[in-house]
Motif scaffolding. Structure first.
Motif, PDB file in Angstrom:
ATOM      1  N   THR A   1       0.832  -1.207   0.000  1.00 50.46           N
ATOM      2  CA  THR A   1       0.000   0.000   0.000  1.00 50.46           C
ATOM      3  C   THR A   1       0.864   1.254   0.000  1.00 50.46           C
ATOM      4  N   ASP A   2       2.153   1.079   0.303  1.00 46.18           N
ATOM      5  CA  ASP A   2       3.049   2.229   0.398  1.00 46.18           C
ATOM      6  C   ASP A   2       4.459   1.730   0.074  1.00 46.18           C
ATOM      7  N   ILE A   3       5.242   2.528  -0.660  1.00 46.41           N
ATOM      8  CA  ILE A   3       6.573   2.020  -1.024  1.00 46.41           C
ATOM      9  C   ILE A   3       7.479   1.865   0.198  1.00 46.41           C
ATOM     10  N   HIS A   4       7.148   2.552   1.302  1.00 48.06           N
ATOM     11  CA  HIS A   4       7.999   2.439   2.497  1.00 48.06           C
ATOM     12  C   HIS A   4       7.355   1.594   3.606  1.00 48.06           C
ATOM     13  N   GLN A   5       6.345   0.830   3.236  1.00 49.76           N
ATOM     14  CA  GLN A   5       5.629  -0.043   4.187  1.00 49.76           C
ATOM     15  C   GLN A   5       6.599  -0.962   4.948  1.00 49.76           C
ATOM     16  N   ARG A   6       6.290  -1.186   6.234  1.00 50.65           N
ATOM     17  CA  ARG A   6       7.111  -2.101   7.053  1.00 50.65           C
ATOM     18  C   ARG A   6       6.348  -3.388   7.312  1.00 50.65           C
ATOM     19  N   VAL A   7       7.081  -4.472   7.500  1.00 49.06           N
ATOM     20  CA  VAL A   7       6.451  -5.775   7.781  1.00 49.06           C
ATOM     21  C   VAL A   7       7.270  -6.550   8.811  1.00 49.06           C
ATOM     22  N   PRO A   8       6.593  -7.403   9.598  1.00 47.08           N
ATOM     23  CA  PRO A   8       7.354  -8.355  10.413  1.00 47.08           C
ATOM     24  C   PRO A   8       7.947  -9.402   9.468  1.00 47.08           C
ATOM     25  N   VAL A   9       9.083  -9.971   9.820  1.00 47.00           N
ATOM     26  CA  VAL A   9       9.736 -10.946   8.927  1.00 47.00           C
ATOM     27  C   VAL A   9      10.178 -12.178   9.713  1.00 47.00           C
ATOM     28  N   VAL A  10       9.799 -13.341   9.197  1.00 42.63           N
ATOM     29  CA  VAL A  10      10.256 -14.632   9.741  1.00 42.63           C
ATOM     30  C   VAL A  10      10.643 -15.474   8.530  1.00 42.63           C
ATOM     31  N   LEU A  11      11.942 -15.686   8.303  1.00 44.62           N
ATOM     32  CA  LEU A  11      12.332 -16.398   7.077  1.00 44.62           C
ATOM     33  C   LEU A  11      13.489 -17.364   7.299  1.00 44.62           C
ATOM     34  N   GLY A  12      13.558 -18.354   6.420  1.00 38.77           N
ATOM     35  CA  GLY A  12      14.669 -19.307   6.467  1.00 38.77           C
ATOM     36  C   GLY A  12      14.185 -20.739   6.438  1.00 38.77           C
ATOM     37  N   ALA A  13      14.747 -21.579   7.317  1.00 42.88           N
ATOM     38  CA  ALA A  13      14.462 -23.020   7.347  1.00 42.88           C
ATOM     39  C   ALA A  13      12.950 -23.278   7.437  1.00 42.88           C
ATOM     40  N   LYS A  14      12.461 -24.055   6.477  1.00 44.04           N
ATOM     41  CA  LYS A  14      11.019 -24.236   6.308  1.00 44.04           C
ATOM     42  C   LYS A  14      10.309 -24.753   7.566  1.00 44.04           C
ATOM     43  N   ASN A  15      10.875 -25.767   8.191  1.00 44.21           N
ATOM     44  CA  ASN A  15      10.185 -26.365   9.348  1.00 44.21           C
ATOM     45  C   ASN A  15      10.125 -25.413  10.537  1.00 44.21           C
ATOM     46  N   GLU A  16      11.160 -24.584  10.691  1.00 41.80           N
ATOM     47  CA  GLU A  16      11.141 -23.616  11.797  1.00 41.80           C
ATOM     48  C   GLU A  16      10.132 -22.500  11.509  1.00 41.80           C
ATOM     49  N   VAL A  17      10.093 -22.034  10.253  1.00 41.05           N
ATOM     50  CA  VAL A  17       9.129 -20.987   9.898  1.00 41.05           C
ATOM     51  C   VAL A  17       7.710 -21.522  10.128  1.00 41.05           C
ATOM     52  N   GLU A  18       7.492 -22.793   9.806  1.00 40.19           N
ATOM     53  CA  GLU A  18       6.167 -23.402  10.028  1.00 40.19           C
ATOM     54  C   GLU A  18       5.845 -23.505  11.516  1.00 40.19           C
ATOM     55  N   GLN A  19       6.873 -23.791  12.331  1.00 42.21           N
ATOM     56  CA  GLN A  19       6.674 -23.870  13.773  1.00 42.21           C
ATOM     57  C   GLN A  19       6.220 -22.513  14.326  1.00 42.21           C
ATOM     58  N   VAL A  20       6.852 -21.433  13.836  1.00 41.40           N
ATOM     59  CA  VAL A  20       6.453 -20.076  14.256  1.00 41.40           C
ATOM     60  C   VAL A  20       4.996 -19.823  13.835  1.00 41.40           C
ATOM     61  N   GLN A  21       4.675 -20.232  12.608  1.00 41.99           N
ATOM     62  CA  GLN A  21       3.308 -20.044  12.093  1.00 41.99           C
ATOM     63  C   GLN A  21       2.301 -20.775  12.977  1.00 41.99           C
ATOM     64  N   LYS A  22       2.648 -22.014  13.322  1.00 37.69           N
ATOM     65  CA  LYS A  22       1.745 -22.843  14.131  1.00 37.69           C
ATOM     66  C   LYS A  22       1.439 -22.165  15.466  1.00 37.69           C
ATOM     67  N   LEU A  23       2.472 -21.648  16.130  1.00 39.23           N
ATOM     68  CA  LEU A  23       2.263 -21.006  17.436  1.00 39.23           C
ATOM     69  C   LEU A  23       1.397 -19.751  17.289  1.00 39.23           C
ATOM     70  N   HIS A  24       1.594 -19.010  16.191  1.00 36.67           N
ATOM     71  CA  HIS A  24       0.802 -17.786  15.997  1.00 36.67           C
ATOM     72  C   HIS A  24      -0.646 -18.119  15.632  1.00 36.67           C
ATOM     73  N   GLN A  25      -0.837 -19.197  14.873  1.00 34.06           N
ATOM     74  CA  GLN A  25      -2.215 -19.572  14.498  1.00 34.06           C
ATOM     75  C   GLN A  25      -2.980 -20.080  15.714  1.00 34.06           C
ATOM     76  N   GLN A  26      -2.268 -20.750  16.636  1.00 34.50           N
ATOM     77  CA  GLN A  26      -2.932 -21.292  17.844  1.00 34.50           C
ATOM     78  C   GLN A  26      -3.324 -20.183  18.814  1.00 34.50           C
ATOM     79  N   ALA A  27      -2.597 -19.037  18.746  1.00 32.97           N
ATOM     80  CA  ALA A  27      -2.777 -17.979  19.778  1.00 32.97           C
ATOM     81  C   ALA A  27      -4.132 -17.284  19.651  1.00 32.97           C
TER      82      ALA A  27
END
Ligand code: AFP
Length: 340
Positions: A314-340
């Motif tokens: 929506t904006d060229i200077h928009q900020r975002v949270p970032v979680v990237l790298g090893a697939k299984n760890e990124v999925e683990q982070v996703q799982k905890l956030h989806q459960q919350a």
């Protein structure tokens, strides 16, 4: 030994499809960026002797005005890219608005000229990050709105890392990668001044024991992120059943480079310090280009829940949270956030 020029030549020779003019335009733009990267490397090598340390506007010992290297890097890239005939416009993390270039150009270029700029004065790694998008209103002067395209629209992305050696990593989009080379890594040979091929098809392991996060913000993180890191810290005595190691370069380029070399997960999460900001990192100059590299190397890149490259900017200077790298760890982070 394969130089960057050799690599691009063979890539174009192997290309006989109707997308060849787009491919040669993308290559030309990457060449422009790497030429500037060599100039930045040279300035960093001279360090304090090139008057690039300290605050912009401060005076050096001779009483002359200094320019900070991030300002110099921005100006060098801006001048070189606006002179490239394929470049219709440029957006920089350092500038409020996009800069129009050549109306007949078919590409848009976004860059973070010197990522990790707080590392300059202490002789630690920094980098230049770039993202190349199509210009969908060819023939018209670009506006900020032209750049508001999803990360999935990127034609190519990459970075130059200015570390103990200078390195270049880039990837084409799946559609443009006719050689199926994925993420490609080159190293600058200081004797010849040429980038030489180090590795193609870089691949990130799905599992890791190494994570990168600035833990001084822990009290401001959301509960699922606090839980994730606490579980890593508990090591063999916690639910993960293994010990983890921390690394933090304070330049995303350095952390992403480490992940491409030996795996890991990098996190700059949402926190509650400043409710007006979704995260610290910029979608268009940092998160999207790094996400293309990480995904093309078999990793994953999210904001903790959603895929970064699916964001509608929506904006060229928009900020975002970032979680990237090893697939299984990124999925683990996703799982905890989806459960919350
Ligand atoms: P600077 O370019 O302002 O130094 O910021 C670098 C950066 O955007 C990213 O490259 C780092 O991962 C992150 O910020 C470091 O942030 P902290 O200073 O909060 O650790």
């Amino acid at each position: 030994m394969t130089t960057l020029n050799d690599y691009f030549q063979s890539y174009l020779t192997a290309t006989s499809s109707d997308s060849s003019s787009e491919k040669s335009a993308v290559i030309d733009v990457i060449n422009t960026i790497t030429t500037v990267g060599k100039e930045i490397t040279e300035l960093l090598r001279k360090g304090a002797l090139a008057d690039i340390h300290g605050e912009a506007g401060a005076e050096n010992v001779q009483g002359e005005q200094q320019k900070k290297l991030d300002v110099i890097a921005n100006d060098l890239l801006l001048d070189a890219l606006t002179a490239n005939k394929h470049c219709a416009g440029v957006a920089s993390e350092e500038l409020d608005d996009a800069t129009p270039a050549n109306e007949s150009g078919e590409l848009l270029v976004l860059f973070d000229p010197l990522d990790g700029s707080s590392n300059i004065d202490i002789n630690m790694p920094t980098g230049t990050i770039f993202s190349i998008l199509p210009h969908n209103n060819k023939g018209q002067a670009v506006t900020n709105a032209d750049f508001l395209q999803k990360g999935t629209e990127q034609l190519a992305a990459g970075y130059l890392l200015y570390g103990s050696s200078a390195m270049l990593a880039f990837t084409f989009s799946d559609a443009l990668d006719s050689n199926n080379d994925g993420v490609i890594l080159f190293s600058l040979n200081p004797t010849t001044g040429e980038f030489e091929l180090v590795k193609k098809n870089i691949s990130i392991d799905a599992d890791t024991k190494e994570y990168a996060i600035n833990a001084s913000n822990a009290r401001h993180w959301l509960p699922p992120m606090q839980q994730y890191i606490n579980e890593l810290l508990a090591g063999t005595t916690g639910p993960r059943g293994k010990n983890f190691n921390t690394r933090w370069v304070a330049a995303m380029v350095g952390d992403v480079h480490r992940i491409l070399c030996r795996g890991g997960i990098f996190i700059y999460p949402k926190d509650t310090k400043d409710p007006s900001k979704a995260g610290k990192l910029r979608l268009m100059y940092e998160a999207n280009p790094m996400s293309l590299l990480i995904e093309r190397a078999g990793g994953a890149s999210t904001d903790a829940i959603n895929r970064i490259m699916d964001y509608e900017p929506t904006d060229i200077h928009q900020r975002v949270p970032v979680v990237l790298g090893a697939k299984n760890e990124v999925e683990q982070v996703q799982k905890l956030h989806q459960q919350a």
